[in-house]
Write a protein that holds these residues in place. Structure first.
Motif, PDB file in Angstrom:
ATOM      1  N   HIS A  52      92.153  36.207  -1.868  1.00  0.00           N
ATOM      2  CA  HIS A  52      91.346  35.689  -0.615  1.00  0.00           C
ATOM      3  C   HIS A  52      90.101  36.718  -0.638  1.00  0.00           C
ATOM      4  O   HIS A  52      90.520  37.651  -0.001  1.00  0.00           O
ATOM      5  CB  HIS A  52      92.050  35.421   0.678  1.00  0.00           C
ATOM      6  CG  HIS A  52      91.482  35.162   1.924  1.00  0.00           C
ATOM      7  ND1 HIS A  52      92.094  35.119   3.105  1.00  0.00           N
ATOM      8  CD2 HIS A  52      90.005  34.981   2.175  1.00  0.00           C
ATOM      9  CE1 HIS A  52      91.303  34.817   4.076  1.00  0.00           C
ATOM     10  NE2 HIS A  52      89.990  34.707   3.611  1.00  0.00           N
ATOM     11  N   ILE A  53      89.006  36.548  -0.533  1.00  0.00           N
ATOM     12  CA  ILE A  53      87.691  37.484  -0.223  1.00  0.00           C
ATOM     13  C   ILE A  53      86.757  37.054   0.770  1.00  0.00           C
ATOM     14  O   ILE A  53      86.372  35.644   0.764  1.00  0.00           O
ATOM     15  CB  ILE A  53      86.981  37.501  -1.514  1.00  0.00           C
ATOM     16  CG1 ILE A  53      87.805  37.969  -2.814  1.00  0.00           C
ATOM     17  CG2 ILE A  53      86.027  38.783  -1.524  1.00  0.00           C
ATOM     18  CD1 ILE A  53      88.692  39.024  -2.772  1.00  0.00           C
ATOM     19  N   ASP A  54      86.758  37.816   1.564  1.00  0.00           N
ATOM     20  CA  ASP A  54      85.776  37.509   2.707  1.00  0.00           C
ATOM     21  C   ASP A  54      84.423  38.249   2.942  1.00  0.00           C
ATOM     22  O   ASP A  54      84.258  39.329   2.865  1.00  0.00           O
ATOM     23  CB  ASP A  54      86.375  38.018   3.966  1.00  0.00           C
ATOM     24  CG  ASP A  54      85.871  37.555   5.522  1.00  0.00           C
ATOM     25  OD1 ASP A  54      85.733  36.598   5.774  1.00  0.00           O
ATOM     26  OD2 ASP A  54      85.015  38.526   6.029  1.00  0.00           O
ATOM     27  N   SER A  55      83.391  37.495   2.696  1.00  0.00           N
ATOM     28  CA  SER A  55      81.969  38.034   2.519  1.00  0.00           C
ATOM     29  C   SER A  55      81.252  37.349   3.495  1.00  0.00           C
ATOM     30  O   SER A  55      81.677  36.698   4.434  1.00  0.00           O
ATOM     31  CB  SER A  55      81.398  37.654   1.117  1.00  0.00           C
ATOM     32  OG  SER A  55      80.240  38.224   0.854  1.00  0.00           O
ATOM     33  N   ALA A  56      79.942  37.563   3.409  1.00  0.00           N
ATOM     34  CA  ALA A  56      78.861  37.055   4.300  1.00  0.00           C
ATOM     35  C   ALA A  56      77.524  37.027   3.781  1.00  0.00           C
ATOM     36  O   ALA A  56      77.171  37.982   3.118  1.00  0.00           O
ATOM     37  CB  ALA A  56      79.011  37.618   5.428  1.00  0.00           C
ATOM     38  N   GLN A  57      76.488  36.359   4.118  1.00  0.00           N
ATOM     39  CA  GLN A  57      75.296  36.328   3.669  1.00  0.00           C
ATOM     40  C   GLN A  57      74.743  37.949   4.324  1.00  0.00           C
ATOM     41  O   GLN A  57      73.803  38.491   3.633  1.00  0.00           O
ATOM     42  CB  GLN A  57      74.282  35.410   4.409  1.00  0.00           C
ATOM     43  CG  GLN A  57      74.568  34.176   3.841  1.00  0.00           C
ATOM     44  CD  GLN A  57      73.544  33.089   3.985  1.00  0.00           C
ATOM     45  OE1 GLN A  57      72.890  33.107   5.163  1.00  0.00           O
ATOM     46  NE2 GLN A  57      73.242  31.897   3.365  1.00  0.00           N
ATOM     47  N   ALA A  58      75.045  38.393   5.363  1.00  0.00           N
ATOM     48  CA  ALA A  58      74.757  39.531   5.868  1.00  0.00           C
ATOM     49  C   ALA A  58      75.014  40.520   5.326  1.00  0.00           C
ATOM     50  O   ALA A  58      74.481  41.836   5.244  1.00  0.00           O
ATOM     51  CB  ALA A  58      74.971  39.653   7.500  1.00  0.00           C
ATOM     52  N   TYR A  59      76.263  40.562   4.305  1.00  0.00           N
ATOM     53  CA  TYR A  59      77.012  41.851   3.616  1.00  0.00           C
ATOM     54  C   TYR A  59      76.003  42.044   2.333  1.00  0.00           C
ATOM     55  O   TYR A  59      75.926  42.802   1.916  1.00  0.00           O
ATOM     56  CB  TYR A  59      78.018  41.520   2.999  1.00  0.00           C
ATOM     57  CG  TYR A  59      79.200  41.280   4.226  1.00  0.00           C
ATOM     58  CD1 TYR A  59      78.804  41.511   5.817  1.00  0.00           C
ATOM     59  CD2 TYR A  59      80.411  40.667   4.048  1.00  0.00           C
ATOM     60  CE1 TYR A  59      79.679  41.217   6.682  1.00  0.00           C
ATOM     61  CE2 TYR A  59      81.390  40.476   5.214  1.00  0.00           C
ATOM     62  CZ  TYR A  59      80.924  40.783   6.648  1.00  0.00           C
ATOM     63  OH  TYR A  59      81.778  40.528   7.428  1.00  0.00           O
ATOM     64  N   HIS A  60      75.108  41.128   1.958  1.00  0.00           N
ATOM     65  CA  HIS A  60      74.216  41.135   0.660  1.00  0.00           C
ATOM     66  C   HIS A  60      75.207  41.412  -0.466  1.00  0.00           C
ATOM     67  O   HIS A  60      74.766  42.191  -1.260  1.00  0.00           O
ATOM     68  CB  HIS A  60      73.281  42.184   1.037  1.00  0.00           C
ATOM     69  CG  HIS A  60      72.343  41.984   1.978  1.00  0.00           C
ATOM     70  ND1 HIS A  60      71.398  40.836   2.303  1.00  0.00           N
ATOM     71  CD2 HIS A  60      72.341  42.646   3.159  1.00  0.00           C
ATOM     72  CE1 HIS A  60      70.953  41.134   3.401  1.00  0.00           C
ATOM     73  NE2 HIS A  60      71.434  42.042   4.079  1.00  0.00           N
ATOM     74  N   ASN A  61      76.428  40.952  -0.513  1.00  0.00           N
ATOM     75  CA  ASN A  61      77.159  40.978  -1.804  1.00  0.00           C
ATOM     76  C   ASN A  61      77.686  39.726  -2.256  1.00  0.00           C
ATOM     77  O   ASN A  61      78.675  39.948  -3.084  1.00  0.00           O
ATOM     78  CB  ASN A  61      78.096  42.171  -1.624  1.00  0.00           C
ATOM     79  CG  ASN A  61      78.933  41.757  -0.636  1.00  0.00           C
ATOM     80  OD1 ASN A  61      79.082  40.720  -0.116  1.00  0.00           O
ATOM     81  ND2 ASN A  61      79.565  42.778   0.112  1.00  0.00           N
TER      82      ASN A  61
END
Length: 273
Positions: free
Chosen positions: A41-50
């Motif tokens: 389970h990986i938690d990313s976001a557009q704001a993280y730029h990754n």
């Protein structure tokens, strides 16, 4: 023994511990290490730029897409119906995925009208098969009540800052009562207050490091913690939290550490107008 997964209101199963990639400008090595350690389970976001790096790490891992749970979020400057539909497509393109398992409104800071327009777009993207589940982050009770009043399905998840010093009891109680899963960001408090005598005592008692104590507390409160690290040994140890438990006395002491809003270590905009 505590289950490693939790069933969401949407019907999909989410792994109980996620790996956060906030402020990780080169996420590929950390995500690969997380996969090796057992995270799915990986938690990313557009704001993280990754987002693209998370997708790249997944493809390098050799894992099957259905065996990995991937979350992203749309940030408040990009809220609105049309912009959100485009934002979902942009995230899918960045990850090089056909769908995302969970997509969240990153915060309620855009205001009521844009929040609801954004949520409407997520409901439609879910119906189109682009998103398996949808939810919110940093939402207080009034923000979720807006969704209910507008006649939309309630979010499957609310992701908020949660740890013993910032327990957000009112919104947590509301989410539990409304069958909304609670994800805990900053579950290890960004390494702050690790010298607190109660944390030190419980850590020594169980021969576990303080981060493990905090993650286990989160699990036993039935949250979905999202620890982050770029250090391989920490990535591994943060996942070694399923074969032991805190006792009632430990939980009582940790539950007694709550400082309310004063205990927050992050932005925590749950009271946004």
């Amino acid at each position: 023994m505590l289950s490693a997964t939790l069933k969401l209101p949407s019907g999909y199963v989410i792994p109980r511990v996620g790996f956060g990639v906030y402020q990780n400008s080169d996420a590929v090595p950390a995500v690969l290490e997380a996969f090796k350690a057992g995270y799915r389970h990986i938690d990313s976001a557009q704001a993280y730029h990754n987002e693209a790096q998370v997708g790249k790490a997944f493809r390098q891992s050799g894992l099957k897409r259905e065996d990995v749970y991937i979350t992203s979020k749309i940030n408040s400057p990009d809220h609105g119906y049309v912009r959100t539909l485009k934002g979902v497509d942009a995230s899918l393109e960045e990850f090089s995925f056909d769908y995302l398992d969970l997509y969240l409104i990153h915060s309620p800071l855009s205001g009521r009208d844009l929040r609801l327009a954004t949520y409407k777009a997520l409901v439609e993207a879910k119906a189109a098969g682009k998103l398996k589940s949808i939810g919110v982050s940093n939402y207080g009770i009034k923000h979720i009540e807006e969704i209910r009043d507008a006649g939309y399905e309630l979010p499957s998840v609310n992701q908020i800052e949660l740890h013993p010093f910032c327990q957000q009891r009112q919104i947590v109680k509301y989410c539990v009562a409304n069958n909304i899963a609670v994800e805990a960001y900053c579950p290890i408090m960004r390494g702050q207050r690790f010298d607190h005598p109660i944390l030190v005592k419980i850590s020594k008692k169980h021969d576990k490091d303080i981060a493990q104590i905090l993650i286990r507390w989160s699990l036993q409160r039935d949250y979905i913690p999202l620890p982050k690290s770029a250090t391989p040994s920490r990535i591994q140890s943060n996942f070694q939290v399923f074969d032991w438990e805190l006792d009632v006395a430990d939980m009582d002491e940790l539950n007694g550490l709550d400082l309310g809003k004063d205990g927050a270590v992050s932005w925590n905009p749950v009271d946004a107008p």
